[in-house]
Structures are given as structure tokens and as C-alpha cells.
Enzyme design. Structure first.
Site, PDB file in Angstrom:
ATOM      1  CE  LYS A 173     -62.631  20.849  78.217  1.00 20.48           C
ATOM      2  NZ  LYS A 173     -63.447  19.684  78.456  1.00 20.48           N
ATOM      3  N   GLY A 233     -55.873  17.663  70.559  1.00 17.13           N
ATOM      4  CA  GLY A 233     -57.210  17.342  70.061  1.00 17.13           C
ATOM      5  C   GLY A 233     -57.259  17.530  68.552  1.00 17.13           C
ATOM      6  CB  SER A 234     -60.085  17.916  66.257  1.00 13.62           C
ATOM      7  OG  SER A 234     -60.684  19.137  66.617  1.00 13.62           O
ATOM      8  CB  VAL A 237     -60.842  21.979  68.639  1.00 12.33           C
ATOM      9  CG1 VAL A 237     -60.755  22.665  69.995  1.00 12.33           C
ATOM     10  CG2 VAL A 237     -62.229  21.385  68.440  1.00 12.33           C
ATOM     11  N   GLY A 238     -58.067  23.062  67.354  1.00 16.08           N
ATOM     12  CA  GLY A 238     -56.753  23.686  67.546  1.00 16.08           C
ATOM     13  C   GLY A 238     -56.657  25.028  66.834  1.00 16.08           C
ATOM     14  CD  GLU A 255     -48.120  17.707  69.678  1.00 15.93           C
ATOM     15  OE1 GLU A 255     -48.377  16.995  68.674  1.00 15.93           O
ATOM     16  OE2 GLU A 255     -47.093  18.373  69.782  1.00 15.93           O
ATOM     17  CB  CYS A 289     -53.116  11.916  67.264  1.00 12.78           C
ATOM     18  SG  CYS A 289     -52.609  12.130  68.903  1.00 12.78           S
ATOM     19  CD  GLN A 336     -64.609   9.680  67.862  1.00 12.97           C
ATOM     20  OE1 GLN A 336     -65.119  10.686  68.359  1.00 12.97           O
ATOM     21  NE2 GLN A 336     -63.704   9.743  66.908  1.00 12.97           N
ATOM     22  CD  GLU A 391     -56.952  12.552  63.578  1.00 11.91           C
ATOM     23  OE1 GLU A 391     -57.386  13.674  63.854  1.00 11.91           O
ATOM     24  OE2 GLU A 391     -55.967  12.036  64.142  1.00 11.91           O
TER      25      GLU A 391
HETATM   26  C1  UN1 Z   1     -51.961  10.088  70.986  1.00  6.95           C
HETATM   27  O1  UN1 Z   1     -52.288   9.304  70.128  1.00  6.95           O
HETATM   28  O2  UN1 Z   1     -52.633  11.112  71.178  1.00  6.95           O
HETATM   29  O3  UN1 Z   1     -47.023   7.055  70.609  1.00  6.95           O
HETATM   30  C2  UN1 Z   1     -50.789   9.893  71.869  1.00  6.95           C
HETATM   31  C3  UN1 Z   1     -48.102   6.660  71.057  1.00  6.95           C
HETATM   32  C4  UN1 Z   1     -48.449   6.951  72.486  1.00  6.95           C
HETATM   33  C5  UN1 Z   1     -49.029   8.315  72.605  1.00  6.95           C
HETATM   34  C6  UN1 Z   1     -50.131   8.588  71.644  1.00  6.95           C
HETATM   35  N1  UN1 Z   1     -47.289   6.821  73.309  1.00  6.95           N
HETATM   36  O4  UN1 Z   1     -48.881   6.048  70.361  1.00  6.95           O
END
Ligand code: UN1
Length: 501
Positions: A173, A233-234, A237-238, A255, A289, A336, A391
């Protein structure tokens, strides 16, 4: 144009027959397509198909599964520019960056393809004579994959490719905001399976179910016939996914968020540190992230560096990422952008923080058609302020002053997250101390907080995740179970721990 779900090898309408509009965030008049708003019925069908397929797919030799991924990598490579163009149109980051996102998928495909010829096990001697012990990996089963919009190619490939080469089947999904990229990826995987397997093609190895997290994501997470979940994701939610999936003892890889910092010491190469923070904080419009959202400056270079930074940031050119000479694209959606602006207001209201530049929507000319936001810097930020703790996922940088490396590291460590981190220094002792003491899954020395490579473990500590990594060699542990085997060729019953002691 209407797109559909892929279930059991067929492109099918969602059972609701409802579709969601997907629009260009740089120009909301540009409609990309209509994508399914699926229901839990569609998830059920996809899981059933994946379960049936698993019994055949697990028996396909891993090197053959790797051959499919090699072909997927080749196809992504030959269509790299075309796919990247559509990705920029769909989620906004500039063309050079979406090309990088596709390249990360290609790298992951080739890595996974070669892993089909490794997937090493371990052997150990037996404590008894005429007996052999070995152990090897077996696939886990049916996986549910829930992915974000900011790396709409790389992140799904980080999950799907290792899962597939290990022999698992997939229900995928993708984020509601980037369904087209997911469609292209799954179409390529399915085509490659058909080409490599020919008459032995197995429908249902990969299933794509588009739709909302609250409906499709929930249905996957709670499904009794799914064995593992991988989610990016966030953190909020995780946590929910971990609770729901934990109830049925699913294996879960998360993650989640980050609040990454770059430290610049007084002995650093300032030009280099400047290039890095511009790239880390404003690349992908701050929507990674791994984005740099805090800049910790040594007091001796603080004013000079901040001036250099402000001058450069004010020159960044905003626009549609597929146009030439654009440095920063829009935010991905109205929601956003409103969230980023909410944090800017919080920053302005918080004690002492001072807005240096940005802090508002960018709406000149054509920019008014998209979700653009001016690159923003706050100075005099205290480490405990909300803009330095939460964040934001946008082009907002909080600058914090420090007087020593120890203090800088403790500020860097002082959030609930621990994904990426960076230190600029030319002092080798300080560099090694920082590597040792920083609490994060990723540390860069004299490099930006972004730019992880696909063959290295990716992930973080504390509330950034639950201890798993993506990428590299470690992810193969997540997608396999260990089977231990004892083969006794002595011809008699040998009782371990008893007959030999
Ligand atoms: C992400 O921000 O969710 O290291 C992944 C990085 C990228 C991957 C980021 N190769 O910024």
C-alpha cells in the site's frame, strides 16, 4: 486516466469503485490521474492471492528470484529520466533528486539480485559424533508494506526487493499522494516476473492496493493472515501499527521520525559545511526523515556562518522541479504546508527564537498554483523549544549556539529521535569522539545528514524505529526466519547434553 489495483496478477477496480484524484503539488490544475480508494475487501483479496502465491514462490530458487530483480533494475535504469520526471510531477522534489530516488531503487535491485546467490546460512559443529548441524534462511510468508511519499521509489524498493528475493509475497500500500510511482514500480516488477518465469509465472506474488492509510493501512496491519509489516512514516502512526500488529505477533519493522542535527565546530571548513546544510535542510524541501532540521553552531563561527547561510538561502530558486534552474520544489500538499506554517508560528511565539528569513507561503506568479513555502531559518533557538524538538518535515532550520563539542553532542542527542547526524570538524580526535557519543543510527563526518547509500544499514535509535534497519545486509534478517537442522548419521539415538556429558 484511471489506474487500478494489481491483485492476483490482474489489474482490477477497487470494490468501492471510488477513485482519488492525484495532482501536481507545484500546479494544482495539473491532474495526474485517478487512483483507487480501496477497502478492506480489496485487502482480503490481495492477502488471499499472496498466501496462495507464497506456496509456489518460496520454491522458486533464490538465484532465479534474483534474476527477476536484476531485470527490474535494468528496466528502471532504461526508464530513469522518464520515471523521475513523473515523480517530480507527482510529489514535487526537483528532477535531479527524483533521478537520485530512482537510482537508489536501481542500486537496491542489483544488491537484492546478487543476494539471491548468497543468502548465506551458518554451520556449526555438532557436540555429538556422526552428526551434522546446519542452519539456513527460509522466507517468513506474506508481508504488508506501507510506504511514504517523500521517496516514492527508493523506500518501496528497500522493502519489496529484499522481501521478494528471500521468497516472501507482498501486499503493498503506497502513500495516497504518490500512487503513480508505485503503479510504475509494480508494473515493472510484474512484467519482469512474466518475462523471466514465462509459463511458470505465479500470479499474486506482488499485489498493489491503493487507498487511504485509515482504511487500507489499517486492514493490512490488523490482517490475521499477514506475517510481517514494514512501515516508513510518522512516529505516531508507527506506534499504532506496532500495537495493532503486535496483538497477532507479526514481525514489524518501523522507520519513523527524525530531528537531525548538523554540528559545525570552529575549526571546520565553513564553505563545505555551508554547502552541506543547504543540501541537508532544503533538499527535498526539507521533507526527508534524514533532513537537517537543527544546525548547532560553535559560538566562535556562529555569526559569520549564519550570515553566509542566510545569504545563500535567500538566493534559492523555488519552482516546478521539472523546470531548469529550480533549487527547491513545493511541499507535497496543502496539509503539509499548513503544518509547516503552524510550526513557524509556534517558533515565532516561543520565547527568544528569532525568524531570520522565510516564514511564509511563496506565492509570486506561478508559485501561487502550488504549495510553495519560503526556506526558513530561526536563530537563538533553545534546544528544548518545540521547533527544536518536533519533526516539522519542511524547509525550516533551527539554529542553536554552542560553546563546546560536548555541549553540541548533548544538544544533538537531546531529542526523542535518533536517525541521522553530522559533524563538521577538522579535528580528528573530536570526530572520533562524536562518532562514539552521538546516539543515532547514522553519523556523517564532514557530510550532510542526508544521502545514505543503499547498501548500508539505514535506520535509527530511540523513537525513530524499533531496532530494525533497511538497506544493506541486515535487512535480510528481517525478511527471513532461521531454520536449524540436525542430521544424525550415527544410526543410533544420540541424546544431546546427556549422552556426551
Ligand atoms: C527518507 O528520508 O525517508 O539518506 C529516506 C537519504 C536518502 C533516503 C532518505 N538516501 O537522505
Amino acid at each position: 486516466m484511471k489506474y487500478n489495483n494489481l491483485i492476483n496478477g490482474q489489474w482490477v477496480k477497487p470494490s468501492s469503485e471510488l477513485y482519488i484524484e492525484n495532482k501536481n503539488p507545484a500546479n494544482r490544475e495539473d491532474l495526474i490521474g485517478l487512483f483507487p480508494s480501496s477497502t478492506s475487501d480489496d485487502v482480503d483479496k490481495a492477502v488471499n492471492a499472496a498466501r496462495q502465491a507464497f506456496e509456489k514462490w518460496r520454491l522458486v530458487p533464490a538465484p532465479r528470484r534474483g534474476d527477476i530483480l536484476k531485470l527490474v533494475g535494468d528496466k528502471l535504469l532504461s526508464r530513469k529520466d522518464e520515471i523521475a520526471f513523473e515523480m517530480t510531477r507527482e510529489m514535487g522534489k526537483v528532477f535531479a533528486e527524483t533521478k537520485g530516488d530512482v537510482q537508489e531503487g536501481i542500486d537496491t535491485a542489483y544488491y537484492a539480485a546478487s543476494e539471491g546467490r548468497r543468502l548465506f546460512g551458518h554451520n556449526a559443529p555438532s557436540e555429538l559424533p556422526n552428526k551434522m548441524n546446519l542452519s539456513f534462511r527460509v522466507p517468513v510468508g506474506v508481508g504488508g508494506f506501507i510506504t511514504p511519499w517523500n521517496f516514492p521509489m527508493a523506500i518501496p524498493t528497500w522493502k519489496l526487493f529484499p522481501a521478494l528475493v528471500c521468497g516472501n509475497t507482498c501486499v503493498f500500500k503506497p502513500a495516497e499522494l504518490t500512487p503513480k510511482t508505485a503503479h510504475t514500480l509494480v508494473e515493472i516488477i510484474d512484467e519482469s516476473m512474466r518475462e523471466v518465469l514465462g509459463r511458470d509465472y505465479i500470479p499474486g506474488v506482488i499485489n498493489l492496493v491503493h487507498g487511504k492509510g485509515s482504511v487500507v493501512g489499517e486492514a493490512i496491519t490488523g490482517h490475521s493472515d499477514i506475517d510481517l509489516i514494514s512501515f516508513t512514516g510518522s512516529t505516531a502512526v508507527g506506534k499504532r501499527i506496532n500495537q495493532v500488529a503486535g496483538a497477532s505477533l507479526k514481525r514489524v519493522s518501523l522507520e519513523l521520525g527524525g530531528k537531525n542535527a548538523q554540528i559545525v565546530m570552529d575549526d571546520a571548513n565553513l564553505e563545505l559545511a555551508l554547502d552541506a546544510v543547504i543540501w541537508g535542510a532544503f533538499g527535498t524541501t526539507g521533507q526527508r526523515c534524514t533532513a537537517t532540521s537543527r544546525l548547532i553552531l560553535h559560538e566562535k563561527i556562529h555569526d559569520e556562518f549564519l550570515n553566509m547561510l542566510t545569504e545563500r538561502v535567500q538566493k534559492l530558486r523555488l519552482g516546478y522541479g521539472n523546470d531548469k534552474n529550480v533549487d527547491v520544489g513545493p511541499l507535497v500538499s496543502e496539509e503539509q504546508r499548513n503544518n509547516v506554517h503552524k510550526y513557524v508560528k509556534i517558533g515565532i511565539e516561543e520565547d527568544r527564537a528569532e525568524l531570520v528569513t522565510g516564514g511564509e507561503f511563496a506565492e509570486d506568479g506561478d508559485l501561487s498554483k502550488g504549495w510553495f513555502y519560503k526556506p526558513t531559518i530561526f536563530k537563538n533557538v533553545r534546544p528544548d523549544m518545540r521547533i527544536a524538538q518536533e519533526e516539522i518535515f519542511g524547509p525550516v532550520l533551527a539554529v542553536i549556539k554552542t560553546s563546546s563539542l560536548d555541549e553540541a553532542i548533548s544538544i544533538l542527542n537531546g531529542t526523542r529521535y535518533g536517525l541521522s547526524s553530522s559533524v563538521f570538524t577538522n579535528n580528528v580526535n573530536d570526530a572520533f569522539r562524536a562518532i562514539r557519543d552521538i546516539k543515532a543510527g547514522i553519523t556523517y563526518i564532514n557530510g550532510a545528514t542526508i544521502g545514505a547509500e543503499a547498501h548500508m544499514p539505514f535506520g535509527g535509535v530511540k523513537e525513530t524505529g524499533n531496532g530494525h534497519r533497511e538497506g544493506g545486509w541486515t535487512v535480510y534478517d528481517f525478511y527471513t526466519e532461521w531454520k536449524a537442522v540436525y542430521i544424525d548419521y550415527s544410526g543410533k539415538l544420540q541424546r544431546a547434553q546427556i549422552d556426551n556429558y
